[in-house]
Scaffold this active site. Structure first.
Site, short mmCIF file in Angstrom:
data_model
loop_
_atom_site.label_atom_id
_atom_site.label_comp_id
_atom_site.label_asym_id
_atom_site.label_seq_id
_atom_site.Cartn_x
_atom_site.Cartn_y
_atom_site.Cartn_z
N CYS A 111 11.29 -3.95 -5.45
CA CYS A 111 11.09 -5.04 -6.42
C CYS A 111 11.83 -4.81 -7.73
O CYS A 111 12.13 -5.76 -8.45
CB CYS A 111 9.61 -5.24 -6.70
SG CYS A 111 8.67 -5.62 -5.22
N HIS A 249 8.50 -9.73 -13.09
CA HIS A 249 8.43 -9.71 -11.63
C HIS A 249 7.21 -10.52 -11.20
O HIS A 249 6.14 -10.42 -11.80
CB HIS A 249 8.30 -8.26 -11.16
CG HIS A 249 8.04 -8.11 -9.70
ND1 HIS A 249 8.81 -8.74 -8.75
CD2 HIS A 249 7.10 -7.41 -9.01
CE1 HIS A 249 8.35 -8.43 -7.55
NE2 HIS A 249 7.30 -7.63 -7.68
N ASN A 279 6.05 -13.30 -3.61
CA ASN A 279 6.77 -12.13 -4.12
C ASN A 279 8.08 -11.99 -3.34
O ASN A 279 8.07 -11.67 -2.15
CB ASN A 279 5.88 -10.90 -3.92
CG ASN A 279 6.53 -9.62 -4.41
OD1 ASN A 279 7.71 -9.61 -4.76
ND2 ASN A 279 5.76 -8.55 -4.43
O1 UT7 Z 1 5.86 -6.21 -5.60
C1 UT7 Z 1 5.19 -5.01 -5.29
C2 UT7 Z 1 3.96 -4.99 -6.03
N1 UT7 Z 1 2.90 -5.53 -5.25
C3 UT7 Z 1 1.82 -5.88 -5.88
O2 UT7 Z 1 1.81 -5.77 -7.05
C4 UT7 Z 1 0.59 -6.27 -5.10
C5 UT7 Z 1 -0.60 -5.71 -5.80
N2 UT7 Z 1 -1.88 -6.01 -5.17
C6 UT7 Z 1 -2.40 -7.24 -5.14
O3 UT7 Z 1 -1.79 -8.20 -5.55
C7 UT7 Z 1 -3.80 -7.41 -4.60
O4 UT7 Z 1 -4.41 -6.14 -4.48
C8 UT7 Z 1 -3.84 -8.14 -3.22
C9 UT7 Z 1 -3.50 -9.59 -3.41
C10 UT7 Z 1 -2.86 -7.50 -2.26
C11 UT7 Z 1 -5.25 -8.06 -2.61
O5 UT7 Z 1 -6.21 -8.61 -3.50
P1 UT7 Z 1 -7.58 -7.84 -3.73
O6 UT7 Z 1 -8.39 -8.67 -4.62
O7 UT7 Z 1 -7.24 -6.46 -4.20
O8 UT7 Z 1 -8.22 -7.87 -2.28
P2 UT7 Z 1 -8.69 -6.63 -1.40
O9 UT7 Z 1 -7.55 -5.81 -0.95
O10 UT7 Z 1 -9.79 -5.96 -2.10
O11 UT7 Z 1 -9.29 -7.38 -0.10
C12 UT7 Z 1 -10.54 -8.00 -0.16
C13 UT7 Z 1 -10.92 -8.56 1.19
C14 UT7 Z 1 -10.91 -7.55 2.33
O12 UT7 Z 1 -12.05 -7.83 3.13
P3 UT7 Z 1 -13.35 -6.90 3.09
O13 UT7 Z 1 -12.89 -5.55 3.52
O14 UT7 Z 1 -13.81 -6.92 1.67
O15 UT7 Z 1 -14.28 -7.57 4.05
C15 UT7 Z 1 -9.67 -7.89 3.10
O16 UT7 Z 1 -9.78 -7.57 4.47
O17 UT7 Z 1 -10.03 -9.60 1.58
C16 UT7 Z 1 -9.61 -9.38 2.93
N3 UT7 Z 1 -8.25 -9.90 3.08
C17 UT7 Z 1 -8.00 -11.19 3.37
N4 UT7 Z 1 -8.81 -12.24 3.62
C18 UT7 Z 1 -8.25 -13.43 3.89
C19 UT7 Z 1 -7.07 -9.27 2.91
N5 UT7 Z 1 -6.06 -10.12 3.10
C20 UT7 Z 1 -6.61 -11.33 3.38
C21 UT7 Z 1 -6.07 -12.59 3.67
N6 UT7 Z 1 -6.92 -13.61 3.89
N7 UT7 Z 1 -4.74 -12.83 3.69
#
Ligand code: UT7
Length: 360
Positions: A111, A249, A279
């Site tokens: 990125c 970004h 992204n």
């Molecule tokens: O460019 C490189 C840099 N990248 C980034 O900066 C990305 C940084 N990270 C993020 O943007 C966020 O951490 C995410 C968007 C990737 C994830 O958001 P979050 O609020 O941190 O969610 P999480 O990982 O805590 O996931 C919460 C829940 C999980 O379920 P359980 O275990 O709580 O039951 C996941 O399994 O959401 C679930 N989940 C989804 N549900 C529906 C994960 N992906 C999805 C999805 N749809 N696509």
């Protein structure tokens, strides 16, 4: 003293749109989850090669600067999704646009590839080593996506952007930058089963998968980008109040909100287009910069702050002073090959491959 003015800019977005609703047709996700966690509504899917997007973005940037390709003496191309390992993609662009006087270098820092390239290019101009440089950043990330991974697949999209840097005696261009890497956490974003550290004899070789520690990356992204912004402002002696626009970004709208809060900058001064493209990795900043100019968000003499974070875990920030011109000198008619498929049709064989087979 020499500076590196940004005299041209251009973007290339493939036309096929993959909406959040489209994603729900083959994975367990929802528009509500994606929008509330990331701000993303849709992203683009490339129907051709990555170099096709890079070539169009480069030609549009050259036209905006009203330069011939032969004027360019260096091409720096940030991407991790190159057409091939050999030859490199910057060489493909050099050949296609006819930049026969240009050395051609690929930069693989995910990125941050564009910001790293802007920093390197600016300093090569400042030393007098080069005079006119094309800096390109983009990604064909849908090619490297594991379409069975809802936690990763919903986040990314394909795009490319480019700028032209030209030596100038006026104080303009990238005035200060700070780049770095948190390699202790390098595996927080990892594309597996591709590359020479993976056994060619493994059944999983070339079966793309990801390690992606979203929450860890989120926290580190906010912290590293905001600290880098503070550092570049300190280098220039400017304050947050002097910044006219932030063009960061675009990974997640929540990251942008947290960044604005931590740096102490008004949210209205942060350029956001992550809802349209997701992204696009090294593509986000040059595409956003181009759109900020198209939308009249940057005026002559403005201070524009940028920051990035990505795999590596690489990070950086830069402070630009915009020059006199915010309009392109001319327009290019360069365009991608026609696309007769929807995003779901382009992806259908890949979705099938990944949803039917999980790695051993
Ligand atoms: O460019 C490189 C840099 N990248 C980034 O900066 C990305 C940084 N990270 C993020 O943007 C966020 O951490 C995410 C968007 C990737 C994830 O958001 P979050 O609020 O941190 O969610 P999480 O990982 O805590 O996931 C919460 C829940 C999980 O379920 P359980 O275990 O709580 O039951 C996941 O399994 O959401 C679930 N989940 C989804 N549900 C529906 C994960 N992906 C999805 C999805 N749809 N696509």
């Amino acid at each position: 003293m020499l500076y590196a003015e940004i005299t041209g800019w251009g973007k290339c977005l493939p036309p096929a749109v993959l909406s959040n609703e489209d994603l729900t047709t083959f994975m367990d996700t929802s528009d509500e989850w994606i929008t509330s966690r990331t701000g993303i509504k849709e992203r683009r899917i490339c129907h051709c090669n990555f170099s096709d997007m890079a070539i169009v973005a480069a030609q549009r940037a050259l036209a905006a600067a009203d330069l011939e390709a032969t004027d360019i003496d260096l091409i720096l191309l940030g991407s991790l999704t190159n057409d091939s390992y050999c030859p490199n993609t910057a060489s493909l662009v050099q050949d296609a646009i006819g930049a026969t006087n240009a050395a051609s270098i690929d930069i693989n820092s995910a990125c941050t590839g564009f910001l790293y390239g802007l920093h390197i290019g600016t300093n090569l101009i400042k030393t007098g080593a080069h005079k006119k440089i094309l800096v390109i950043g983009g990604e064909f990330i849908s090619h490297y996506m594991n379409w069975a991974r809802r936690d990763v697949a919903v986040l990314f999209g394909d795009a490319c952007g480019a700028v032209v840097l030209e030596a100038s005696e006026k104080e303009t261009g990238l005035l200060a930058a700070k780049i770095g890497c948190e390699a202790d956490a390098k595996y927080a974003i990892q594309i597996t089963n591709l590359g020479s550290s993976y056994s060619r004899l493994s059944e999983d070789f070339l079966y793309i998968d990801w390690n992606f520690e979203g929450q860890e990356v989120f926290k580190r992204a906010v912290k590293a980008m905001s600290q880098a912004c503070v550092d570049v402002l300190a280098q220039t002696g400017l304050s947050v109040a002097d910044v006219n626009l932030v063009v960061p970004h675009q990974a997640n709208k929540r990251i942008l909100d947290a960044l604005a809060k931590r740096v102490g900058i008004d949210e209205n001064k942060v350029f956001v287009n992550v809802h349209k493209y997701g992204n696009t990795s090294a593509g986000t900043i040059p595409v956003a910069l181009t759109e900020a100019l198209e939308e009249g968000r940057i005026a002559a003499g403005d201070y524009v702050l940028s920051a990035s974070f990505g795999a590596g875990l690489t990070w950086g920030a830069g402070l630009m002073k915009w020059g006199e011109r915010t309009q392109p000198l001319s327009l290019s008619d360069a365009t991608l090959p026609p696309c007769d498929k929807t995003a779901l049709e382009i992806l259908a064989p890949h979705i099938k491959r990944y949803t039917e087979r999980q790695p051993a």
